[in-house]
Design a protein around this motif. Sequence first.
Motif, PDB file in Angstrom:
ATOM      1  N   GLN A   4      13.153 -23.113 -16.469  1.00  0.00           N
ATOM      2  CA  GLN A   4      13.988 -24.183 -16.999  1.00  0.00           C
ATOM      3  C   GLN A   4      14.290 -25.142 -15.842  1.00  0.00           C
ATOM      4  O   GLN A   4      15.039 -24.803 -14.930  1.00  0.00           O
ATOM      5  N   LEU A   5      13.682 -26.314 -15.877  1.00  0.00           N
ATOM      6  CA  LEU A   5      13.828 -27.282 -14.793  1.00  0.00           C
ATOM      7  C   LEU A   5      14.280 -28.629 -15.348  1.00  0.00           C
ATOM      8  O   LEU A   5      13.955 -28.975 -16.489  1.00  0.00           O
ATOM      9  N   PRO A   6      15.017 -29.400 -14.553  1.00  0.00           N
ATOM     10  CA  PRO A   6      15.321 -30.773 -14.985  1.00  0.00           C
ATOM     11  C   PRO A   6      14.036 -31.572 -15.103  1.00  0.00           C
ATOM     12  O   PRO A   6      13.078 -31.363 -14.345  1.00  0.00           O
ATOM     13  N   ALA A   7      14.012 -32.499 -16.055  1.00  0.00           N
ATOM     14  CA  ALA A   7      12.839 -33.357 -16.243  1.00  0.00           C
ATOM     15  C   ALA A   7      13.091 -34.721 -15.621  1.00  0.00           C
ATOM     16  O   ALA A   7      14.185 -35.288 -15.737  1.00  0.00           O
ATOM     17  N   LEU A   8      12.068 -35.245 -14.951  1.00  0.00           N
ATOM     18  CA  LEU A   8      12.121 -36.595 -14.411  1.00  0.00           C
ATOM     19  C   LEU A   8      11.384 -37.524 -15.360  1.00  0.00           C
ATOM     20  O   LEU A   8      10.160 -37.432 -15.517  1.00  0.00           O
TER      21      LEU A   8
END
Length: 312
Positions: free
Chosen positions: A135-139
């Motif tokens: 689960q990673l932030p999206a750019l």
Amino acid sequence: MPFVKSLLLLPFAVCLGHAGLLPRQNDQSAQNAATSLKLLYQNNLNASDDNNHVSFILTDPTSQNAASQACAGIGQSLLTAATAQNFSGDLALSLNYESFAGRTSPDQQFWIDGASIAVSNQSFTVEQQKLSGSQLPALCSNNANASEPQNSTATPSNSLSLQAGTNTYQGYFNKKSFRFLGIRYAEQPPGFEHSQLYRAENEVINATSYGDQCLQSGGGSEDCFFLNIQTPYVPKAGSQANLRPVMFWIHGGGFTGGTGADPLSDRSNLASREDIVVVTINYRLSALGFLAIPGTNITGNYGIGDQVTALQ
């Protein structure tokens, strides 16, 4: 005299603690129903240099499969590795600030198109393989090219809709900020009376253009009770996390002129550079705002009362 006007403004520039625009949690039409949105722009305050820089929009952590959908929800796409590399300085400085502010870890990875990316100072590490279950932030990209008030307008590609209380607010964004303009804070009171807080419910409010300025020598309207919000951050619906300080800005002009909507009052640079929410307002001026007649019910200070109503 701009310098003198700035001196007049200083006593009114106050921070009001942390605040945010908080939509209803059950409204799935709001574009922040599932994620907060952070607009990243490395603002050097040189308007002539704006075309040489890009901005990005950062979402909350999500799966790789859902990352592109999160960007599509705001009319954008996942950042490409080529764009990240071409604007590595902008991206690195912005993401390093997020780490410094404690909102991401120093070794945080972010989803980009088909890969993940980690930023350390101005060096990039691109991971092409899928990070199963991560689960990673999206750019996301930000394709809004406008950066100054005179060229910033709402279009279908840069629109933003969110809920606050029971109302839906339709705003937009440019390179530097999310913008919600011309929001009514009071109905026009009859005659010389103090303004009362606007309490609309279940309305769709178009917040994409400035409201009329208050009546003055250069024109205007008696119905001018509008405020404007510029922010680099929109929290997820119902969330109190990472809310920004609010600066409430009251324009100068000797109580006879001015507006919270003129280009010099546009606070997108302030919101972007300082990472704060900026609110600008109109308030009644001259006789309509300050006339007082002893022995009557015309007691004056209506303009100051408008400022209090706008604060509420």
